[in-house]
Scaffold this active site. Structure first.
Site, PDB file in Angstrom:
ATOM      1  N   ARG A  93      13.645  16.631  -0.698  1.00 12.47           N
ATOM      2  CA  ARG A  93      14.155  15.587   0.185  1.00 12.47           C
ATOM      3  C   ARG A  93      15.486  16.067   0.743  1.00 12.47           C
ATOM      4  NH1 ARG A  93       9.747  13.909   0.487  1.00 12.47           N
ATOM      5  NH2 ARG A  93       8.932  11.844  -0.037  1.00 12.47           N
ATOM      6  N   HIS A 127       9.137  18.594   8.312  1.00 11.73           N
ATOM      7  CA  HIS A 127       8.570  17.893   7.149  1.00 11.73           C
ATOM      8  C   HIS A 127       7.038  18.007   7.146  1.00 11.73           C
ATOM      9  CE1 HIS A 127       9.544  14.516   4.058  1.00 11.73           C
ATOM     10  NE2 HIS A 127       8.538  15.268   3.639  1.00 11.73           N
ATOM     11  N   GLU A 156      16.700  12.718   9.053  1.00 10.64           N
ATOM     12  CA  GLU A 156      15.382  13.144   9.456  1.00 10.64           C
ATOM     13  C   GLU A 156      14.846  12.129  10.470  1.00 10.64           C
ATOM     14  OE1 GLU A 156      11.685  13.858   6.773  1.00 10.64           O
ATOM     15  OE2 GLU A 156      13.308  15.144   6.056  1.00 10.64           O
TER      16      GLU A 156
HETATM   17  C1  GLV Z   1       6.158  14.092   1.387  1.00 12.15           C
HETATM   18  O1  GLV Z   1       7.302  14.446   1.530  1.00 12.15           O
HETATM   19  C2  GLV Z   1       5.689  13.436   0.208  1.00 12.15           C
HETATM   20  O2  GLV Z   1       6.519  12.986  -0.598  1.00 12.15           O
HETATM   21  O3  GLV Z   1       4.463  13.330   0.052  1.00 12.15           O
END
Ligand code: GLV
Ligand code: GLV
Length: 324
Positions: A235, A283, A264
């Site tokens: 994260r 991401h 983000e």
């Molecule tokens: C993506 O970042 C997830 O947590 O699945």
């Protein structure tokens, strides 16, 4: 029920088949006021990591809400204690994305080390004139030292990939792995300070919690090798981005490769994007066809079990089933 975005079939199909679904069709997340309005009176909601689930949203949903199904393994967007105190189970999508995420983390590691994005830009810009003895040199990946921060499922898969490259693997976590796991994964436990100082590559695989927020700050970068490359598929806020920018600009570390950022999305004029040694992708760590479809099936299964009052297949707060 409310489904906060189109998710891959067949997850979506099973939700549609089972019950009346109010589906948010946009590519962008529902704005907050719209989200609060649409969840009102719903029995179940399927959320993404871009949708904040907190007391305000739970109040807006009202007393009929029976389940929150998050389409992600991470659930820092959900105030789990708030859900638990209302006895609302929260589901996530663990395990199915473990290897896919580790694949991307390793791809980022290799791309940053071997300067693939810079090479691609160079060719596209018409700068490739000849074979250059000094052109785009980078560190070796094989036999280098990889430090893995967070030795859960994904961190362990990262160790497996590293062993194919005969890397030395150090890991840090709040608990130490068993001796059998350490020897199978060829990984050795290290305190964070040692891991930072000894690693050529540092890959983050922790959850975002109060303890991990800002874990990679100026002091951490100062301990790292000036050639160290940091990879983040966990994260964004685990890294202090202002400190990262300074460390990359001033040569305190060698590079960074980020799948997740803070904020983000990263705005196009963000200072990190002006640095050649910072690789950013949007991401996409779990973004394989198969994995996203499995995540959709799991998220749908959690939602439908919750609606029927059955135990979720993968609850993050199983304690809701223990309270009487
Ligand atoms: C993506 O970042 C997830 O947590 O699945
Ligand atoms: C993935 O499944 C993880 O939580 O490590």
């Amino acid at each position: 029920m409310f489904v906060a975005r189109r998710i891959p079939e067949p997850g979506l199909q099973s939700v549609r088949d089972a019950t009346q679904a109010d589906l948010w069709e946009d590519e962008l997340p529902p704005p907050r006021d719209e989200l609060l309005r649409r969840v009102a009176g719903k029995h179940g909601i399927l959320t993404l990591l871009t949708d904040r689930v907190d007391d305000e949203l739970l109040d807006a949903a009202g007393p009929d809400l029976r389940v929150v199904s998050n389409y992600a393994v991470g659930f820092d967007n959900v105030d789990v204690p708030a859900c638990t105190s209302r006895r609302i189970p929260v589901g996530n999508t663990p395990s199915v994305l473990t290897e896919t995420t580790a694949d991307l983390a390793f791809a980022l590691l290799m791309a940053a080390a071997r300067r693939i994005p810079e090479g691609y830009d160079y060719v596209r810009a018409g700068q490739w004139k000849t074979w250059g003895p000094m052109l785009l040199l980078g560190p070796d990946v094989h036999h280098a030292t990889l430090g893995i921060v967070g030795f859960g499922r994904i961190g362990r898969e990262m160790a497996r990939r590293a062993s194919g490259f005969e890397m030395t693997v150090l890991y840090h976590d709040t608990t130490q792995a068993t001796t059998e796991d350490e020897s199978e994964l060829r990984a050795r436990y290290a305190e964070l300070d040692e891991l930072f100082a000894a690693s050529d590559f540092i890959s983050l695989h922790t959850n975002l919690t109060d303890e991990t927020r800002g874990m990679l700050n100026g002091a951490a970068f100062a301990r790292m090798k000036p050639t160290a490359i940091v990879i983040n598929t966990s994260r964004g806020p685990v890294i202090d981005h202002a400190a990262l920018h300074d460390a990359l600009r001033d040569g305190a570390i060698g590079g960074a490769a980020l799948d997740v950022t803070d904020p983000e999305p990263l705005p196009p004029d963000h200072p990190l994007l002006s640095l050649p040694n910072c690789l950013v992708v949007p991401h996409i760590a779990s973004a394989s066809h198969v994995t996203r479809a499995r995540m959709a099936e799991m998220a749908a299964a959690n939602l439908l079990h919750g609606l029927r009052g059955e135990r979720l297949p993968t609850p993050v707060n199983p304690e809701v089933y223990e309270q009487k």
